[in-house]
Write a protein that holds these residues in place. Structure first.
Motif, mmCIF file in Angstrom:
data_model
loop_
_atom_site.group_PDB
_atom_site.id
_atom_site.type_symbol
_atom_site.label_atom_id
_atom_site.label_comp_id
_atom_site.label_asym_id
_atom_site.label_seq_id
_atom_site.Cartn_x
_atom_site.Cartn_y
_atom_site.Cartn_z
ATOM 1 N N LYS A 36 0.819 -1.217 0.000
ATOM 2 C CA LYS A 36 0.000 0.000 0.000
ATOM 3 C C LYS A 36 0.852 1.266 0.000
ATOM 4 O O LYS A 36 0.399 2.325 -0.430
ATOM 5 C CB LYS A 36 -0.934 0.021 1.206
ATOM 6 N N ARG A 37 2.088 1.189 0.484
ATOM 7 C CA ARG A 37 2.965 2.357 0.504
ATOM 8 C C ARG A 37 3.593 2.632 -0.865
ATOM 9 O O ARG A 37 4.099 3.722 -1.092
ATOM 10 C CB ARG A 37 4.074 2.181 1.539
ATOM 11 N N GLN A 38 3.572 1.658 -1.755
ATOM 12 C CA GLN A 38 4.169 1.841 -3.071
ATOM 13 C C GLN A 38 3.203 2.576 -3.996
ATOM 14 O O GLN A 38 1.997 2.608 -3.770
ATOM 15 C CB GLN A 38 4.551 0.487 -3.667
ATOM 16 N N ALA A 39 3.754 3.121 -5.058
ATOM 17 C CA ALA A 39 2.934 3.873 -6.011
ATOM 18 C C ALA A 39 2.174 2.917 -6.928
ATOM 19 O O ALA A 39 2.617 1.808 -7.196
ATOM 20 C CB ALA A 39 3.833 4.781 -6.846
ATOM 21 N N LYS A 40 1.024 3.379 -7.402
ATOM 22 C CA LYS A 40 0.263 2.599 -8.372
ATOM 23 C C LYS A 40 0.987 2.660 -9.712
ATOM 24 O O LYS A 40 1.433 3.719 -10.137
ATOM 25 C CB LYS A 40 -1.158 3.134 -8.518
ATOM 26 N N THR A 41 1.060 1.500 -10.371
ATOM 27 C CA THR A 41 1.768 1.400 -11.644
ATOM 28 C C THR A 41 0.834 0.814 -12.687
ATOM 29 O O THR A 41 0.132 -0.158 -12.420
ATOM 30 C CB THR A 41 3.001 0.487 -11.493
ATOM 31 N N SER A 42 0.849 1.399 -13.871
ATOM 32 C CA SER A 42 0.057 0.889 -14.996
ATOM 33 C C SER A 42 1.006 0.490 -16.116
ATOM 34 O O SER A 42 1.868 1.277 -16.504
ATOM 35 C CB SER A 42 -0.924 1.942 -15.496
ATOM 36 N N VAL A 43 0.846 -0.744 -16.611
ATOM 37 C CA VAL A 43 1.671 -1.245 -17.709
ATOM 38 C C VAL A 43 0.780 -1.973 -18.705
ATOM 39 O O VAL A 43 -0.293 -2.466 -18.355
ATOM 40 C CB VAL A 43 2.780 -2.207 -17.206
ATOM 41 N N ASN A 44 1.239 -2.042 -19.936
ATOM 42 C CA ASN A 44 0.549 -2.849 -20.934
ATOM 43 C C ASN A 44 0.841 -4.308 -20.640
ATOM 44 O O ASN A 44 1.986 -4.668 -20.342
ATOM 45 C CB ASN A 44 1.019 -2.489 -22.344
ATOM 46 N N CYS A 74 3.674 -8.865 -18.718
ATOM 47 C CA CYS A 74 3.762 -7.417 -18.886
ATOM 48 C C CYS A 74 4.760 -7.058 -19.972
ATOM 49 O O CYS A 74 5.589 -7.860 -20.375
ATOM 50 C CB CYS A 74 4.154 -6.768 -17.560
ATOM 51 N N GLU A 75 4.693 -5.802 -20.419
ATOM 52 C CA GLU A 75 5.559 -5.348 -21.500
ATOM 53 C C GLU A 75 7.026 -5.316 -21.087
ATOM 54 O O GLU A 75 7.902 -5.367 -21.952
ATOM 55 C CB GLU A 75 5.124 -3.966 -21.979
ATOM 56 N N ASP A 76 7.301 -5.275 -19.788
ATOM 57 C CA ASP A 76 8.691 -5.292 -19.333
ATOM 58 C C ASP A 76 9.255 -6.712 -19.224
ATOM 59 O O ASP A 76 10.377 -6.907 -18.779
ATOM 60 C CB ASP A 76 8.842 -4.553 -18.007
ATOM 61 N N GLY A 77 8.456 -7.721 -19.619
ATOM 62 C CA GLY A 77 8.922 -9.106 -19.631
ATOM 63 C C GLY A 77 8.673 -9.866 -18.344
ATOM 64 O O GLY A 77 8.993 -11.044 -18.255
ATOM 65 N N VAL A 78 8.094 -9.230 -17.348
ATOM 66 C CA VAL A 78 7.845 -9.857 -16.055
ATOM 67 C C VAL A 78 6.450 -10.474 -16.055
ATOM 68 O O VAL A 78 5.494 -9.854 -16.520
ATOM 69 C CB VAL A 78 7.971 -8.828 -14.913
ATOM 70 N N GLU A 79 6.345 -11.701 -15.547
ATOM 71 C CA GLU A 79 5.033 -12.322 -15.362
ATOM 72 C C GLU A 79 4.546 -12.017 -13.956
ATOM 73 O O GLU A 79 5.244 -12.286 -12.983
ATOM 74 C CB GLU A 79 5.115 -13.833 -15.567
ATOM 75 N N ARG A 80 3.352 -11.484 -13.862
ATOM 76 C CA ARG A 80 2.765 -11.157 -12.563
ATOM 77 C C ARG A 80 1.484 -11.956 -12.398
ATOM 78 O O ARG A 80 0.674 -12.037 -13.313
ATOM 79 C CB ARG A 80 2.486 -9.667 -12.473
ATOM 80 N N GLU A 81 1.315 -12.521 -11.215
ATOM 81 C CA GLU A 81 0.149 -13.350 -10.912
ATOM 82 C C GLU A 81 -0.649 -12.683 -9.806
ATOM 83 O O GLU A 81 -0.113 -12.353 -8.756
ATOM 84 C CB GLU A 81 0.628 -14.724 -10.455
ATOM 85 N N ASP A 97 -5.345 -8.401 -24.356
ATOM 86 C CA ASP A 97 -4.340 -7.412 -23.982
ATOM 87 C C ASP A 97 -5.039 -6.177 -23.446
ATOM 88 O O ASP A 97 -6.206 -5.933 -23.714
ATOM 89 C CB ASP A 97 -3.436 -7.064 -25.163
ATOM 90 N N GLY A 98 -4.299 -5.413 -22.656
ATOM 91 C CA GLY A 98 -4.882 -4.223 -22.053
ATOM 92 C C GLY A 98 -3.906 -3.570 -21.112
ATOM 93 O O GLY A 98 -2.698 -3.806 -21.174
ATOM 94 N N VAL A 99 -4.431 -2.774 -20.226
ATOM 95 C CA VAL A 99 -3.617 -2.037 -19.264
ATOM 96 C C VAL A 99 -3.851 -2.623 -17.879
ATOM 97 O O VAL A 99 -4.973 -2.630 -17.371
ATOM 98 C CB VAL A 99 -3.969 -0.536 -19.280
ATOM 99 N N LEU A 100 -2.772 -3.116 -17.273
ATOM 100 C CA LEU A 100 -2.800 -3.674 -15.924
ATOM 101 C C LEU A 100 -2.370 -2.599 -14.944
ATOM 102 O O LEU A 100 -1.339 -1.958 -15.137
ATOM 103 C CB LEU A 100 -1.855 -4.883 -15.831
ATOM 104 N N THR A 101 -3.164 -2.389 -13.925
ATOM 105 C CA THR A 101 -2.817 -1.448 -12.864
ATOM 106 C C THR A 101 -2.642 -2.237 -11.576
ATOM 107 O O THR A 101 -3.521 -2.999 -11.192
ATOM 108 C CB THR A 101 -3.915 -0.386 -12.678
#
Length: 129
Positions: A36-44, A74-81, A97-101
């Motif tokens: 919760k202390r980290q910033a919100k991030t949006s990636v393709n 994600c577009e940076d090559g990282v898989e997030r679950e 495809d879309g925008v993940l926040t």
């Protein structure tokens, strides 16, 4: 003498229980507050796969989907679950495809670029036989 021994043992027991309780709360809520202390991030991102873990409901005696996970590439090559809510689970499909926040380890939202084209699949997901 026996009373003092009982008081000492009871005090040690109470202190130990408070220590265990504090450890459990810190261990469970620590990662949540860190995210919760980290910033919100949006990636393709692209949905790589959907994983629905099913369990047995003890009251209705039927299987049900307990945990709904989506693996995003994600577009940076990282898989997030992430565990996702019903709305995202129902209206997305693999390959969308879309925008993940996200915020740390917490899922916020996924906005798909294209809607589901097959109305029968959407209907089946929503009625959940």
């Amino acid at each position: 003498m026996v009373r003092w021994l009982i008081v000492i043992l009871l005090s040690i027991y109470v202190i130990a229980m408070w220590g265990v309780l504090f450890y459990i709360i810190r261990r469970g809520l620590g990662p949540y507050f860190k995210s919760k202390r980290q910033a919100k991030t949006s990636v393709n991102a692209v949905i790589k796969r959907k994983i629905g873990e099913q369990g047995f409901h003890s009251l209705s005696w039927q299987t049900e989907t307990i945990r709904k996970l989506i693996v995003f590439e994600c577009e940076d090559g990282v898989e997030r679950e992430y565990d996702v809510p019903d709305e995202v689970w129902d209206w997305t499909e693999g390959g969308a495809d879309g925008v993940l926040t996200y915020q740390g380890d917490l899922f916020i939202d996924f906005q798909a670029r294209r809607p589901i084209l097959n109305i029968d699949k959407a209907h089946e997901r929503l009625i959940r036989w």
